[in-house]
Scaffold this motif. Structure first.
Motif, PDB file in Angstrom:
ATOM      1  N   ALA A 186       0.831  -1.208   0.000  1.00 12.00           N
ATOM      2  CA  ALA A 186       0.000   0.000   0.000  1.00 12.00           C
ATOM      3  C   ALA A 186       0.865   1.256   0.000  1.00 12.00           C
ATOM      4  N   ARG A 187       1.938   1.241   0.776  1.00  9.01           N
ATOM      5  CA  ARG A 187       2.825   2.410   0.826  1.00  9.01           C
ATOM      6  C   ARG A 187       3.480   2.669  -0.528  1.00  9.01           C
ATOM      7  N   LYS A 188       3.924   1.609  -1.183  1.00 13.62           N
ATOM      8  CA  LYS A 188       4.563   1.770  -2.490  1.00 13.62           C
ATOM      9  C   LYS A 188       3.557   2.253  -3.539  1.00 13.62           C
ATOM     10  N   LEU A 189       2.334   1.732  -3.472  1.00  8.06           N
ATOM     11  CA  LEU A 189       1.308   2.160  -4.416  1.00  8.06           C
ATOM     12  C   LEU A 189       0.976   3.640  -4.228  1.00  8.06           C
ATOM     13  N   ARG A 190       0.890   4.080  -2.994  1.00  4.86           N
ATOM     14  CA  ARG A 190       0.558   5.488  -2.739  1.00  4.86           C
ATOM     15  C   ARG A 190       1.650   6.433  -3.250  1.00  4.86           C
ATOM     16  N   VAL A 191       2.890   5.988  -3.205  1.00  5.96           N
ATOM     17  CA  VAL A 191       3.985   6.805  -3.753  1.00  5.96           C
ATOM     18  C   VAL A 191       3.744   7.052  -5.238  1.00  5.96           C
ATOM     19  N   LYS A 192       3.144   6.067  -5.916  1.00  7.64           N
ATOM     20  CA  LYS A 192       2.849   6.183  -7.346  1.00  7.64           C
ATOM     21  C   LYS A 192       1.461   6.781  -7.603  1.00  7.64           C
ATOM     22  N   LYS A 193       0.837   7.304  -6.550  1.00 10.51           N
ATOM     23  CA  LYS A 193      -0.494   7.923  -6.658  1.00 10.51           C
ATOM     24  C   LYS A 193      -1.557   6.907  -7.101  1.00 10.51           C
ATOM     25  N   ILE A 194      -1.389   5.667  -6.686  1.00 12.11           N
ATOM     26  CA  ILE A 194      -2.354   4.610  -6.996  1.00 12.11           C
ATOM     27  C   ILE A 194      -3.041   4.207  -5.696  1.00 12.11           C
ATOM     28  N   ALA A 195      -4.365   4.189  -5.690  1.00 14.44           N
ATOM     29  CA  ALA A 195      -5.092   3.749  -4.498  1.00 14.44           C
ATOM     30  C   ALA A 195      -4.819   2.262  -4.275  1.00 14.44           C
ATOM     31  N   PRO A 196      -4.557   1.847  -3.045  1.00 11.65           N
ATOM     32  CA  PRO A 196      -4.305   0.418  -2.792  1.00 11.65           C
ATOM     33  C   PRO A 196      -5.583  -0.421  -2.925  1.00 11.65           C
ATOM     34  N   VAL A 197      -6.326  -0.605  -1.850  1.00 12.75           N
ATOM     35  CA  VAL A 197      -7.544  -1.424  -1.870  1.00 12.75           C
ATOM     36  C   VAL A 197      -8.768  -0.526  -1.971  1.00 12.75           C
ATOM     37  N   THR A 198      -9.504  -0.622  -3.056  1.00 16.47           N
ATOM     38  CA  THR A 198     -10.748   0.122  -3.178  1.00 16.47           C
ATOM     39  C   THR A 198     -11.887  -0.735  -2.653  1.00 16.47           C
ATOM     40  N   VAL A 199     -12.821  -0.102  -1.958  1.00 14.40           N
ATOM     41  CA  VAL A 199     -13.922  -0.844  -1.327  1.00 14.40           C
ATOM     42  C   VAL A 199     -15.091   0.096  -1.086  1.00 14.40           C
ATOM     43  N   GLY A 200     -16.299  -0.434  -1.199  1.00 17.88           N
ATOM     44  CA  GLY A 200     -17.492   0.364  -0.907  1.00 17.88           C
ATOM     45  C   GLY A 200     -17.732   0.396   0.589  1.00 17.88           C
ATOM     46  N   GLY A 201     -17.001   1.252   1.281  1.00 18.42           N
ATOM     47  CA  GLY A 201     -17.104   1.307   2.734  1.00 18.42           C
ATOM     48  C   GLY A 201     -18.431   1.805   3.244  1.00 18.42           C
ATOM     49  N   ASN A 202     -19.272   2.288   2.339  1.00 24.00           N
ATOM     50  CA  ASN A 202     -20.585   2.805   2.734  1.00 24.00           C
ATOM     51  C   ASN A 202     -21.714   1.919   2.232  1.00 24.00           C
ATOM     52  N   ASP A 203     -21.400   0.671   1.872  1.00 22.64           N
ATOM     53  CA  ASP A 203     -22.483  -0.227   1.466  1.00 22.64           C
ATOM     54  C   ASP A 203     -22.097  -1.679   1.750  1.00 22.64           C
ATOM     55  N   TRP A 204     -22.804  -2.589   1.123  1.00 21.03           N
ATOM     56  CA  TRP A 204     -22.653  -4.019   1.404  1.00 21.03           C
ATOM     57  C   TRP A 204     -21.274  -4.572   1.054  1.00 21.03           C
ATOM     58  N   THR A 205     -20.600  -3.967   0.073  1.00 19.25           N
ATOM     59  CA  THR A 205     -19.273  -4.482  -0.274  1.00 19.25           C
ATOM     60  C   THR A 205     -18.286  -4.276   0.870  1.00 19.25           C
ATOM     61  N   GLY A 206     -18.364  -3.122   1.493  1.00 19.96           N
ATOM     62  CA  GLY A 206     -17.515  -2.863   2.646  1.00 19.96           C
ATOM     63  C   GLY A 206     -17.891  -3.721   3.835  1.00 19.96           C
ATOM     64  N   GLN A 207     -19.182  -3.940   4.009  1.00 19.21           N
ATOM     65  CA  GLN A 207     -19.637  -4.779   5.123  1.00 19.21           C
ATOM     66  C   GLN A 207     -19.073  -6.188   5.007  1.00 19.21           C
ATOM     67  N   LYS A 208     -19.089  -6.725   3.777  1.00 15.67           N
ATOM     68  CA  LYS A 208     -18.592  -8.088   3.563  1.00 15.67           C
ATOM     69  C   LYS A 208     -17.081  -8.164   3.785  1.00 15.67           C
ATOM     70  N   LEU A 209     -16.329  -7.175   3.276  1.00 22.22           N
ATOM     71  CA  LEU A 209     -14.879  -7.212   3.460  1.00 22.22           C
ATOM     72  C   LEU A 209     -14.524  -7.045   4.934  1.00 22.22           C
ATOM     73  N   LEU A 210     -15.224  -6.171   5.624  1.00 22.13           N
ATOM     74  CA  LEU A 210     -14.991  -5.998   7.057  1.00 22.13           C
ATOM     75  C   LEU A 210     -15.227  -7.319   7.788  1.00 22.13           C
ATOM     76  N   ALA A 211     -16.320  -7.995   7.468  1.00 23.12           N
ATOM     77  CA  ALA A 211     -16.624  -9.286   8.104  1.00 23.12           C
ATOM     78  C   ALA A 211     -15.532 -10.309   7.800  1.00 23.12           C
ATOM     79  N   GLN A 212     -15.032 -10.289   6.588  1.00 23.03           N
ATOM     80  CA  GLN A 212     -13.978 -11.231   6.190  1.00 23.03           C
ATOM     81  C   GLN A 212     -12.698 -10.989   6.987  1.00 23.03           C
ATOM     82  N   ILE A 213     -12.338  -9.722   7.157  1.00 16.46           N
ATOM     83  CA  ILE A 213     -11.109  -9.400   7.887  1.00 16.46           C
ATOM     84  C   ILE A 213     -11.263  -9.717   9.374  1.00 16.46           C
TER      85      ILE A 213
END
Length: 429
Positions: A186-213
């Motif tokens: 993630a740090r290396k990607l941000r240096v290149k101005k690239i977002a690391p992990v994109t996720v819908g943190g305000n809907d069901w996609t974020g809910q599922k990833l949060l549950a998985q983690i």
């Protein structure tokens, strides 16, 4: 923990249920008058028919069914995420459609229990279709009382998609498999101005990833307990929340992830603004060919001491099923013809080949035109499976969990506050 949608509650809700906004071509009135007394007209309520993945194949299937059954008509009612509410409104008026195509989640969890739809176990056996269903799918659609809620149809794999070209550009030599490797990437990607992990943190996609983690340190039984009861106080659950917070505050997730939704996530990944996403089959099928060529699928990186021995993915066989309504039992011969047609190997194969859908039914067909979907199907024992909590979360807690998810993805929110937000979501349940 009991569902708030009791038989009395379901009936009483009628006065408070406003007809939801429906898609063009279907008025609220037509939703309420969906039932057709003509025994030769089958009324199907579905999310397929517009832009939902698999819609062109579904509409073509309806055309073939009509041609093969010239005496029958099919009326297709279409809704999006509001389908469950629209169906409940029509059921309260006793004007519900005959068959409903929707997933097992939130409101629909209570339908069979309150008589809004019927147990299809007898039909599945009488029509000789049980052998077409994958055993795991049948188990997921069967409730605690042994009732089969619906005829299983769509399934999904839910791996993590990694844009290999973007990782290479940032100097990330290998797909991360540990939390430390993910943070470093993630740090290396941000240096290149690239977002690391994109996720819908305000809907069901974020809910599922949060549950998985959170499940990083939970066994399947412990995860089932946590998401059934809202008790996130076990050592494993607390460690999982702390792992999530560590990743979040290290900049692993895209900026302002707490405000993103699934469409934002898909757009960021498909336009190569982000390098990683948690992508179910329908999202994998939408990845443009030029991006898919340098994308790999795998699991979510683990932390030391994890309960899993390999990076995790989600799988479910409850994405879409065919539910039979009380009105549908009055036209059961027509319903049988329709379901036999939809369960035919050639019909199932077309959804796999043309739409890249994973199916809950047996098939030897492979998604050759959807390489990432096929790659996810081949992951097998190279990944570990976390529990998809949908069928265990009480319906009243489903939407509050989305709010808790947005709070959780807000940088700086402590692990204690994340746990409190999750547990608060269950108080109304």
């Amino acid at each position: 923990m009991h569902s708030p949608l009791t038989r009395r509650g379901f009936l009483a809700a009628g006065s408070g249920l406003a007809a939801a906004t429906v898609l063009p071509g279907l008025s609220a009135c037509s939703a309420l008058t969906g039932a057709d007394s003509d025994p030769d007209t089958l009324v199907v309520h579905s999310q397929l028919g517009t832009t939902a993945p698999g819609s062109p194949t579904y509409l073509a299937a309806l055309d073939r069914f009509r041609k093969e059954n010239p005496g029958l008509k099919v009326k297709n009612l279409i809704n999006g995420d509001d389908l469950a509410q629209v169906y409940e409104t029509s059921r309260l008026a006793r004007k519900e459609p005959d068959v409903v195509m929707v997933n097992l989640y939130d409101k629909t969890l209570a339908w069979t229990d309150v008589g809004a739809t019927v147990d299809v176990k007898g039909y599945l056996d009488d029509w000789g279709l049980r052998q077409r269903v994958l055993p795991r799918a049948l188990a997921e659609w069967t409730d605690a009382k042994g009732r089969v809620r619906a005829f299983p149809y769509f399934a999904t794999n839910w791996p993590i998609a990694y844009n290999r070209a973007l990782l290479d550009r940032a100097g990330v030599d290998a797909i991360p498999t540990t939390g430390d490797e993910l943070i470093a990437a993630a740090r290396k990607l941000r240096v290149k101005k690239i977002a690391p992990v994109t996720v819908g943190g305000n809907d069901w996609t974020g809910q599922k990833l949060l549950a998985q983690i959170i499940q990083t340190f939970l066994t399947e039984d412990a995860a089932r307990h946590a998401y059934s009861t809202g008790d996130f106080g076990s050592r494993g659950a607390r460690e999982g929340i702390e792992y999530f917070v560590t990743l979040r505050d290290a900049g692993v997730f895209a900026d302002k992830a707490q405000g993103l939704i699934s469409d934002s996530m898909v757009t960021q990944f498909n336009t190569e603004a982000a390098a990683i996403e948690s992508a179910m089959s329908s999202a994998l099928a939408k990845v443009p060919p030029k991006v898919a060529r340098h994308t790999e699928v795998g699991g979510w990186p683990l932390a030391d001491g994890a309960a899993h021995d390999k990076p995790t993915i989600l799988r479910t066989y409850t994405l879409i099923g065919f539910w039979i309504s009380p009105n549908g039992t009055k036209k059961i011969d027509t319903v049988e013809k329709f379901l036999r047609f939809m369960y035919r190997p050639d019909t199932v194969a077309r959804f796999i080949k043309e739409s890249g859908r994973d199916m809950a039914l047996r098939s030897d067909t492979v998604s050759t035109d959807f390489p990432l979907v096929a790659a996810a199907q081949r992951l097998g024992s190279t990944v570990s499976q976390a529990l998809l909590p949908d069928v265990f979360v009480p319906p009243a807690a489903a939407q509050p969990l989305i709010t808790a998810t947005s709070t959780s993805f807000t940088r700086g929110t402590s692990a204690a506050k994340v746990r409190a937000a999750l547990e608060t979501a269950y108080r109304s349940a």
